[in-house]
Design an enzyme around this catalytic site. Structure first.
Site, short mmCIF file in Angstrom:
data_model
loop_
_atom_site.label_atom_id
_atom_site.label_comp_id
_atom_site.label_asym_id
_atom_site.label_seq_id
_atom_site.Cartn_x
_atom_site.Cartn_y
_atom_site.Cartn_z
N PRO A 357 0.83 -1.21 0.00
CA PRO A 357 0.00 0.00 0.00
C PRO A 357 0.86 1.26 0.00
O PRO A 357 2.07 1.20 0.26
CB PRO A 357 -0.81 -0.14 1.29
CG PRO A 357 -0.03 -1.07 2.15
CD PRO A 357 0.69 -2.00 1.24
N GLY A 359 2.81 4.54 1.04
CA GLY A 359 3.39 5.05 2.28
C GLY A 359 4.15 4.05 3.11
O GLY A 359 4.55 4.37 4.23
N VAL A 360 4.39 2.82 2.62
CA VAL A 360 5.11 1.84 3.43
C VAL A 360 6.61 1.86 3.16
O VAL A 360 7.36 1.11 3.79
CB VAL A 360 4.56 0.41 3.19
CG1 VAL A 360 3.13 0.30 3.64
CG2 VAL A 360 4.70 0.01 1.72
N GLY A 361 7.08 2.71 2.23
CA GLY A 361 8.51 2.88 2.04
C GLY A 361 9.10 2.15 0.85
O GLY A 361 10.29 1.83 0.86
N THR A 363 9.63 3.21 -2.37
CA THR A 363 10.60 4.02 -3.12
C THR A 363 11.84 4.31 -2.30
O THR A 363 12.97 4.18 -2.78
CB THR A 363 9.93 5.33 -3.58
OG1 THR A 363 8.75 5.03 -4.33
CG2 THR A 363 10.88 6.14 -4.43
N SER A 676 -13.40 -13.22 0.01
CA SER A 676 -13.01 -13.39 1.41
C SER A 676 -14.09 -12.98 2.41
O SER A 676 -13.92 -13.20 3.61
CB SER A 676 -11.73 -12.61 1.69
OG SER A 676 -11.94 -11.22 1.53
N LYS A 719 -5.16 -7.46 7.15
CA LYS A 719 -6.48 -7.58 7.78
C LYS A 719 -6.37 -7.66 9.30
O LYS A 719 -7.16 -7.04 10.03
CB LYS A 719 -7.19 -8.82 7.24
CG LYS A 719 -7.55 -8.74 5.76
CD LYS A 719 -8.15 -10.03 5.26
CE LYS A 719 -8.49 -9.95 3.77
NZ LYS A 719 -9.04 -11.22 3.26
#
Length: 774
Positions: A357, A359-361, A363, A676, A719
């Site tokens: 997702p 914003g998790v770093g 790049t 799911s 989740k």
């Protein structure tokens, strides 16, 4: 002055695309039988006269009187020349006429005609128009026919009818039939002069514009010829003085670069041929600049230039840990690659795809890997790219052609083994200009990219030593053949504790420094930071968290800019004033669930999320109603869940419930799909039919089958972290997903309770207290 008219009978000659004016002699070719007969009739008479009228529809082969314009000209046949299929005549038009009475004739048109003499007009307006027309006529011939020397008394003798100039002018300037007929039908000399004046003015404007275009073109050609002559003279002068001209200096510089470049043998031969061809091209030719730009690119590319990799594993671990918290799997994969490169320096560089997702770093992790390896870092975004030439380059035959992004990145890096990051591969476009994903299949294939040919470079270049890293938020839009060429590493969302550490180690110090604050001036305690994480952000990454910390830093900076000197410690009570009202209250919602409601877990591109599924029994109807912007797979899961629950009397009791079930999945504006949510739908429907509420502290996820099995799903870590953010610590998972919880932090594993279910029966017993399932 009295105007007299005359009437007499004449044969009529219809013309398709011509209007004959009085005072004008005109050659005409005739091949229609009726027209030939009319001319023969005129020649047999003493006067040799006929009436000439233009057709109002040129497509008519056998015109009638009604197919002719009302006004024509009487004319005398002067000369005639005959051939097998046609005759050619020259006629001299005399005056305007109109038809008064049609006289039937079998072979040709014949009519009683009346002359239409022009009234005589005098006055200042007439004289002004005459002079204006003569001036315009002079300008027209000067522009369009400069070889013609006009002498107006030859056209109109003093005291004669000025229409002797107007009508011939109408014939000379080439008016179309409609405009020419309008001039012929003009009732007075003033009207006719006004018409011809307008046409002359229009034609003069066109001629002046054509002359300007021709003059500009001639001027440009003259300038280029002058420059060519001057350059030749300059070359001769430089030759006599023993000096090199600029072109020779450029060629010598290119040859010097070529000797130092140490190109591969096949490339070296091709470049030497190109350089020899360049020396033969004039420097003023556009082709010279194209060839020169191509050679500059070839000589600037790093054909045999490498950076030495730093293969110290301890240093690499330290760099990766300093720049990023957590992400153990990704870091371990990089260390593995360093170990392979240390043992086998000729190993091909990997092609990694970071999926996670925003914003998790992803790049920034690529930058850290480049720093750990000691390689040059180049990055460009693929988002929105829909032209294949952006990657492969444009062919040099096109104006403004450029090399592709890959070659440009290598040119900037100056080394053949940089780390190149291709961002947002899941947002590639595709249109009539090609499919960039198809070009990437060659670029990202270690078996093919050892001889990659850029369309602009048109020489094979080895990309096998380039360390490619690709990033994506989701893989749904990436073609499967392209995915097959990449090793996928998932970067899941962070837990609250991980976000706390990231904020303390990276985000908060960075935002404090950007605001110009010292460490002792701005303090955020851990409980305040935890409140910001839980109440002001809801994301898998940390971008929004960094924005919130930046906002706090700016608020504090205002105080110090207003001469405050005391340090600022932000407490939880200060947050509403500094950041506004709390944005998320998940832990306060749905503490008690009514029958028909169950708590599910969903995966999104932004991480995980809690999903409440609501079911209601309506008194009438016979079909399951589904709302909430559901996709086809999710609708099928709802139908399967409903069929399973209705088929088990031990759940619904004796007798099928009357009415229709309405199942809704908020929020209605957000599209949802996937299998799911099957177990959650089954629990919601079982709770509705049995009248027993599901546990509010329990969330669940899993796919179901009609036979009652619970199948594994993906995105388990995201989740579970979403459930924990919502203060839900009891989760039902498919039994086969037990292996996935090992990716969770230890503290999360200690806090949460997991129930692993292999069947819907296991799920219902764990989710609905008091449900008798025998």
């Amino acid at each position: 002055m009295t105007v007299t008219t005359r009437t007499y009978t004449l044969p009529i000659l219809p013309l398709k695309n011509s209007v004959v004016f009085p005072f004008v002699a005109m050659p005409i070719s005739i091949n229609r039988p009726a027209s030939v007969a009319a001319v023969e009739e005129a020649l047999s008479s003493d006067s040799k006269m006929l009436a000439v009228f233009a057709q109002n529809d040129a497509t008519i082969e056998k015109p009638k009187i009604k197919d002719l314009y009302p006004v024509g000209s009487s004319a005398i046949v002067k000369l005639i020349s005959r051939s097998d299929s046609m005759i050619q005549i020259i006629i001299q038009a005399i005056e305007r006429v109109e038809v008064t009475e049609y006289e039937p004739h079998a072979a040709f048109l014949k009519a009683r005609i009346k002359t239409l003499p022009m009234p005589h007009e005098e006055g200042v307006e007439v004289e002004a128009l005459q002079r204006e027309i003569m001036d315009l006529t002079g300008r027209y011939f000067a522009l369009g026919h400069p070889e013609v020397q006009l002498n107006f008394p030859q056209f109109v003798s003093p005291g004669e009818d000025f229409m002797q100039l107007v009508y011939p002018l109408g014939q000379l300037i080439g008016l179309n039939v409609e405009k020419a007929q309008m001039l012929l039908e003009a009732p007075t000399p003033i009207t006719a002069m006004q018409i011809i004046r307008g046409h002359l003015d229009h034609e003069i404007q066109i001629l002046e514009l054509r002359k300007k275009i021709a003059d500009d073109t001639q001027s440009q050609m003259g300038k280029e010829q002058r420059e060519y002559v001057l350059r030749k003279q300059m070359q001769e002068i430089q030759k006599e003085l023993g000096e090199k001209n600029p072109a020779e200096a450029e060629h010598a510089e290119l040859r010097e670069k070529l000797e130092k470049a140490e190109l591969p043998d096949d490339i070296d031969e091709e470049v030497k041929r190109e350089l020899s061809r360049l020396e033969q091209i004039p420097t003023i030719s556009p082709e010279y600049q194209v060839a020169r730009s191509h050679l500059d690119l070839v000589l600037e590319l790093p054909w045999n230039t490498f950076t030495t990799d730093n293969l110290n594993l301890t240093n690499a671990r330290q760099v990766l840990d300093d720049d990023h918290y957590s992400l153990k799997e990704v870091k371990e994969r990089i260390i593995e690659q360093l170990a392979v490169m240390k043992l086998n320096p000729e190993a091909k560089a990997p092609i990694l795809c970071f999926v996670g997702p925003p914003g998790v770093g992803k790049t920034s992790l690529g930058q850290s890997i480049a720093r750990a390896l000691g390689r040059e870092f180049e990055r460009f975004s693929l988002g929105g790219m829909s032209d294949e030439a952006e990657l492969r380059g444009h062919r040099r035959t096109y104006i403004g052609a450029m090399p592709g992004r890959i070659m440009q990145a290598l040119r900037r890096a100056g080394t053949r083994n940089p780390l190149v990051m291709l961002d947002e591969i899941d947002k590639l476009g595709r249109d009539f200009r090609g499919d960039p994903a198809a070009a990437l299949m060659e670029i990202l294939d270690p078996a093919q990219n050892c001889a990659f040919r850029d369309n602009y470079l048109d020489l094979p270049f080895d990309l096998s030593r380039v360390f490619f890293i690709v990033t994506a938020n989701t893989l749904d839009t990436v073609p499967k053949p392209l995915l097959d060429r990449m090793e996928q590493l998932r970067l899941p969302g962070y837990s609250d504790e991980e976000k706390m550490k990231i904020a303390q180690l990276h985000l908060f110090p960075r935002q404090r420094a950007e605001a110009g604050l010292a460490e002792e001036q701005f303090i955020v305690p851990d409980d305040t930071l935890a409140r910001v994480i839980r109440r002001y952000t809801r994301e898998a990454g940390v971008r929004e968290l960094e924005r919130m910390l930046g906002k706090l830093a700016r608020k504090v900076a205002i105080r110090f800019a207003e001469d405050q000197t005391e340090p600022v410690t932000v407490q939880c009570d200060d947050l509403p004033d500094m950041l506004g009202p709390e944005r998320f209250f998940v832990e306060k919602l749905r503490k008690k669930l009514p029958p028909g409601v169950a708590t599910g877990l969903a995966w999104t591109e932004a991480g995980g999320d809690v999903l409440y599924i609501e079911a209601l029994l309506l008194p009438e109807g016979d079909k399951l109603t589904l709302t909430g912007h559901l996709g086809d797979v999710m609708k099928e899961s709802a139908m399967a869940a409903n069929s399973y629950v209705l088929s088990h009397e031990e759940i619904i009791g004796s007798g099928k419930p009357k009415g229709v079930v309405h199942l809704h999945v908020p929020a209605g504006a957000i599209p949802k799909d996937g299998p799911s949510a099957g177990v959650t739908m089954a629990v919601a429907l079982a709770s509705l039919y049995s009248g027993l509420p599901a546990r509010s502290d329990t969330a669940m996820t899993g796919e179901i089958t009609l036979s009652g099995l619970v199948l594994p799903v993906g995105g388990v870590k995201e989740k579970l972290l979403a459930a924990r953010r919502a203060s839900i610590y009891r989760v039902i998972l498919p039994g086969e997903n037990k292996k996935d919880i090992r990716d969770l932090p230890d503290n999360v594993l200690e806090e949460m309770e997991f129930i692993f279910a292999d069947s819907i029966e296991d799920v219902l017993q764990a989710a609905i207290p008091g449900l008798s399932y025998n």
